[in-house]
Design a protein around this motif. Structure first.
Motif, PDB file in Angstrom:
ATOM      1  N   PHE A 118       0.841  -1.187   0.000  1.00  0.00           N
ATOM      2  CA  PHE A 118       0.000   0.000   0.000  1.00  0.00           C
ATOM      3  C   PHE A 118       0.877   1.237   0.000  1.00  0.00           C
ATOM      4  N   GLY A 119       0.296   2.328  -0.445  1.00  0.00           N
ATOM      5  CA  GLY A 119       0.964   3.622  -0.417  1.00  0.00           C
ATOM      6  C   GLY A 119      -0.052   4.686  -0.082  1.00  0.00           C
ATOM      7  N   GLU A 120       0.369   5.665   0.704  1.00  0.00           N
ATOM      8  CA  GLU A 120      -0.522   6.746   1.095  1.00  0.00           C
ATOM      9  C   GLU A 120       0.197   8.085   0.976  1.00  0.00           C
ATOM     10  N   GLY A 123      -5.001   6.933  -0.373  1.00  0.00           N
ATOM     11  CA  GLY A 123      -4.188   5.730  -0.470  1.00  0.00           C
ATOM     12  C   GLY A 123      -4.640   4.746  -1.524  1.00  0.00           C
ATOM     13  N   ILE A 124      -3.703   3.885  -1.870  1.00  0.00           N
ATOM     14  CA  ILE A 124      -3.944   2.726  -2.736  1.00  0.00           C
ATOM     15  C   ILE A 124      -3.540   1.499  -1.933  1.00  0.00           C
ATOM     16  N   TYR A 125      -4.436   0.531  -1.833  1.00  0.00           N
ATOM     17  CA  TYR A 125      -4.216  -0.677  -1.042  1.00  0.00           C
ATOM     18  C   TYR A 125      -4.392  -1.866  -1.976  1.00  0.00           C
ATOM     19  N   SER A 126      -3.333  -2.628  -2.183  1.00  0.00           N
ATOM     20  CA  SER A 126      -3.416  -3.734  -3.143  1.00  0.00           C
ATOM     21  C   SER A 126      -3.251  -5.074  -2.446  1.00  0.00           C
ATOM     22  N   THR A 183      -7.628  -4.316  -5.740  1.00  0.00           N
ATOM     23  CA  THR A 183      -7.084  -3.032  -5.343  1.00  0.00           C
ATOM     24  C   THR A 183      -8.215  -2.169  -4.803  1.00  0.00           C
ATOM     25  N   ILE A 184      -7.921  -1.438  -3.755  1.00  0.00           N
ATOM     26  CA  ILE A 184      -8.883  -0.503  -3.190  1.00  0.00           C
ATOM     27  C   ILE A 184      -8.208   0.862  -3.165  1.00  0.00           C
ATOM     28  N   VAL A 185      -8.886   1.881  -3.644  1.00  0.00           N
ATOM     29  CA  VAL A 185      -8.380   3.254  -3.587  1.00  0.00           C
ATOM     30  C   VAL A 185      -9.365   4.084  -2.781  1.00  0.00           C
TER      31      VAL A 185
END
Length: 134
Positions: free
Chosen positions: A16-18, A36-39, A45-47
């Motif tokens: 993930f990245g925020e 954030g992007i959560y993979s 993937t969830i944004v």
């Protein structure tokens, strides 16, 4: 990222990245906007983003530059191939200020989307540069 509830079973953890921007509203309280992007594996993937309040609730040394933080917020998240949904997050972290504007922290988070019943966890390192001095 670590899947929970309906994400587990078909997905393993991922990355993930925020990006966040914040401002101190009190000496130990910060308001922040987080995107954030959560993979996960299996191409899930969830944004999304949230508005959070972060509280430095426990100072661990006399210089007040290291402490435990709690953060909570609400926002909107969109799973891949799904509709955007209301969501929430709660975080705990160990934060250390190196300058009045720059800090590093280790954080764990829990995220939830009540509808469609999705939750996930994060564990990561955060670098923050504040627009104002704490």
């Amino acid at each position: 990222t670590i899947p929970g509830d309906s994400l587990s079973g078909t997905n393993d953890g991922g990355l993930f990245g925020e990006i966040d921007i914040g401002r101190h509203i009190l000496p130990r309280v910060e308001a922040e906007a987080i995107w954030g992007i959560y993979s996960f594996t299996n191409n899930q993937t969830i944004v999304g983003g949230s508005i959070n309040a972060r509280y430095n609730f426990l100072q661990l040394n006399t210089g007040n530059d290291t402490g435990l933080t709690l953060s909570a917020g609400v926002g909107a998240y969109q799973p891949r191939n799904g509709d955007a949904a209301f969501g929430w997050n709660a975080r705990i972290g160990l934060q250390r200020y190196f300058t009045p504007q720059f800090s590093l922290s280790v954080e764990g988070g829990l995220f939830g989307l009540p509808e469609p019943g999705i939750s996930w966890y994060t564990v990561g390192v955060a670098a923050r540069y504040g627009l104002d001095k704490r």
